[in-house]
Write a protein that holds these residues in place. Sequence first.
Motif, PDB file in Angstrom:
ATOM      1  N   VAL A 392       0.827  -1.196   0.000  1.00  0.00           N
ATOM      2  CA  VAL A 392       0.000   0.000   0.000  1.00  0.00           C
ATOM      3  C   VAL A 392       0.870   1.259   0.000  1.00  0.00           C
ATOM      4  N   GLN A 393       0.432   2.265  -0.731  1.00  0.00           N
ATOM      5  CA  GLN A 393       1.142   3.533  -0.818  1.00  0.00           C
ATOM      6  C   GLN A 393       0.390   4.621  -0.052  1.00  0.00           C
ATOM      7  N   MET A 394       1.088   5.577   0.450  1.00  0.00           N
ATOM      8  CA  MET A 394       0.519   6.640   1.274  1.00  0.00           C
ATOM      9  C   MET A 394       0.469   7.945   0.493  1.00  0.00           C
ATOM     10  N   ILE A 395      -0.697   8.600   0.547  1.00  0.00           N
ATOM     11  CA  ILE A 395      -0.836   9.921  -0.068  1.00  0.00           C
ATOM     12  C   ILE A 395      -0.499  11.010   0.938  1.00  0.00           C
ATOM     13  N   SER A 396      -1.044  10.888   2.148  1.00  0.00           N
ATOM     14  CA  SER A 396      -0.769  11.881   3.186  1.00  0.00           C
ATOM     15  C   SER A 396      -1.004  11.255   4.549  1.00  0.00           C
ATOM     16  N   PHE A 397      -0.499  11.928   5.577  1.00  0.00           N
ATOM     17  CA  PHE A 397      -0.627  11.428   6.946  1.00  0.00           C
ATOM     18  C   PHE A 397      -0.863  12.603   7.884  1.00  0.00           C
ATOM     19  N   GLN A 398      -1.826  12.445   8.774  1.00  0.00           N
ATOM     20  CA  GLN A 398      -2.139  13.475   9.769  1.00  0.00           C
ATOM     21  C   GLN A 398      -2.085  12.823  11.147  1.00  0.00           C
ATOM     22  N   ASP A 399      -1.206  13.287  11.994  1.00  0.00           N
ATOM     23  CA  ASP A 399      -1.015  12.664  13.301  1.00  0.00           C
ATOM     24  C   ASP A 399      -1.643  13.515  14.401  1.00  0.00           C
ATOM     25  N   ARG A 400      -1.908  12.834  15.539  1.00  0.00           N
ATOM     26  CA  ARG A 400      -2.425  13.465  16.744  1.00  0.00           C
ATOM     27  C   ARG A 400      -3.727  14.237  16.481  1.00  0.00           C
ATOM     28  N   CYS A 401      -4.650  13.560  15.840  1.00  0.00           N
ATOM     29  CA  CYS A 401      -5.982  14.155  15.660  1.00  0.00           C
ATOM     30  C   CYS A 401      -6.735  14.218  16.980  1.00  0.00           C
TER      31      CYS A 401
END
Length: 820
Positions: A392-401
């Motif tokens: 799987v490939q990642m487009i974006s990542f958002q941490d600590r929501c």
Amino acid sequence: MPSLAKASRSTIQPRIHWTRARARAAQAIEREPPVANSDLPIAVGTSSSTRKVPPVEEAEDPVAGPHMRKLKAEIALELGEEVTIVGEEWTKSLYAEVVGDTALDAFLASVASGYRQDEGRWANLPKGPSEVSELYEPIFDIVSHIISELGEPCGEGATRVVVNSHTSRFTQPKFKALCPDISIKATGASFQRGREIDDYLDGVGYASVASVFDVRLEGRSNDIDQAIQAGFYCRQIFMRQPNRNFVRSLVITEHSVRMLHYDRSGFYLTPLIDIHNNPRTFIRLVLGLSSPDESVLGLDTSIQWTINPATGMKTAGIIKTVDADGQPITYNLDMGRPPFYRGSIFGRGTTCWYANHSETGSDVVIKDIWRTRGKTSECDFLAAAQGVDGVVQMISFQDRCAETLAYRPPDFSTNGFEPRVKSRTTMPHYGKSIQHFTSRYQAISALRDALAGYRALRAKGILHRDVSSHNILLGSSGGARGCRGVLIDLDMAAWTWDLTRLRAETGLGQRRYQSHSVLYNHRLSLPPRHDHLDDLESFFHVLCNLVLLYEAPGKISKETEEEFALCDVERVVTAGNAKINFMCYPIAIQCWWGDPCRQLFGAFQSIVDNIGQQKHTFYLDRELTPEAKRDGMEAIAEEKEDIYDKVIELFDEALADIEAEDAGSTTVPATTSADSPAEQPPTVTNLKRCSGEEHPDAPPPKRPSPTCPKDSESFEQEDLVSPGLPVSPIGAGAVAPAIDHAPAPTIPASPIVPSDEVKAGTSLKRRLDDDTLDNPPPPKRSRPSKPAAPPKPRKRALKAPAALPPPPQGVRRSARLNRC
């Protein structure tokens, strides 16, 4: 590849008690939940205590009672028996911003509030009720007045309505034991009208409530009983409102109130607060749990829907996150595909949202997950996997929501509490899981490319540890080699050099796909680390899930499916014993898959079996020290670094054969009729034998000798245990196999690969049934006295039976007399 050198093991990593496995095991519980005990341990988050009262048995609903007992048993298994109670001072500070002291004083002084300051109590509440039904209406009136007089005004399209479950208007007797006493029915951007079948009252369901309250008599229930009951409500709300970060509810008696909080890190209770002496705290708790602000209720407001006012249903939705550059971006939710979510309360709380880009229209999957604070983020593994085919490939990542620690008092600490952090990952939308294949070539090629992707991941120092059919997706139709299958879900992955996190645990992954080594691991004081050979066996069980369960695309053998369903609720030891035994036998796959898949399956099985037997020898050797057992099993993994290359070659050969068959003939391989012995489902008796239930101390059976007579017709599929399917104990008093007392198994010198030239040995059913007195002996098969004789004379004799002298035993006495 990063070094695999061993690190110091002076500190033993504590075992993981995985909530998902415990919740899955609860699905098979048919017994009543444990009797509530007033002496259960209490963990105090801050300075506080709780009153202990003996449980009081109440009359059971004759309709919903048995079902409710089972549901409570599931919740009790997930919650455990330790209750955390936070401090009273922190409880009083909750929701201080929802209403000021001036407004509170004015309300309490008014006659409409129902509170009498001269008496210091709520006047309408009976002082000594004998039945809980005496409290429903007074508490409903008090809560209704609090919300109507002090509640913040709701915005457009939002409402909060108090509903009494015990009024005649909402009478639905079959749901009385399964619904809360008072519900705060809500409308707004995160709520919708549920299906009528899901409503526990007329027009009220868990998809349309802000919170729920339970009414009880003082001293008639204890902490754990209240936690289990509220846990049932909260789990339903989590499932019906998948954008929930936490859920809170209230328990109200004639004297007190307490709040119960549930999130992905666990649950806690507030102490019992006297509602007569502390009316302000009571009012603030009611207002907080009915707030028009969805974030106060515990909802993730970055996910919102448009509600049709006529139907009350969600018609469109959006989800906000960040793009590859870290800039805010909004995706449109795919309303035709509901989100995927886990049914348990605690743990990772994985939720996958299907969405598309508002401008380009490209489809994406947005994954929300709660990881423990000290665990490596999935983003780190996905970043390392960028550009790797088959992964799987990642487009974006958002941490600590969000963080679960923010929902607790400052400096909160208690035994077993692990703070969790919510992260959001955006990925391309691949195909469906591998079970949705449409051809042999598509299924085998997808599994092959996932194997190749795993090999590339490991070269980058990543161990997946959660290989399953659900985590292998089909690539795009006609995709290039390497992209026909995609391995996803790296949130349980670990770096190969981080030895402290590679300890094999039964809670990692799904029981059906776990290796036998991982299942046996819990019996060792010094278990080996999870290695690439464990994941290789998981890939083998994925292949088993395909070729043994599916008779054709989308067509599942019902009998085999029932046996597969047993694996998720099996005891760990029995499951491991069933798997190591299963790998010793030749297996007849579904005929639709044909010879290429049959040969692939047999060769893959031999490789996995050889590894399993080597590891199992260390388990059974009682003369070895725990350190020697661990080091010996880990050495096996180090010796087989190139094993994935060999397995992928087997897949390439099978794909070439399948392609040649498909090109040479457009006909589908014929499947055996349902009455054919070769296609009969595994019987419970034989599955029980393979799992070791009847002979707990018996060692795993040896592989049939290559010199056994070859009789393909004598081999019946009903004698086989399904691959990777631990068999549930049958009957009361089943005993798990005693591994430490079994002699070491013999590792075969040369594995058997089932093929057209080498068929299965003597009937396994014949050998097994000889040991069972209750079963009649199988009919003997007729064989020619000289197997090497040419068959042509026999065929000519059959064509001209009149030319042969009749057998003596076949001629009547009268015929012999006539000839004389």
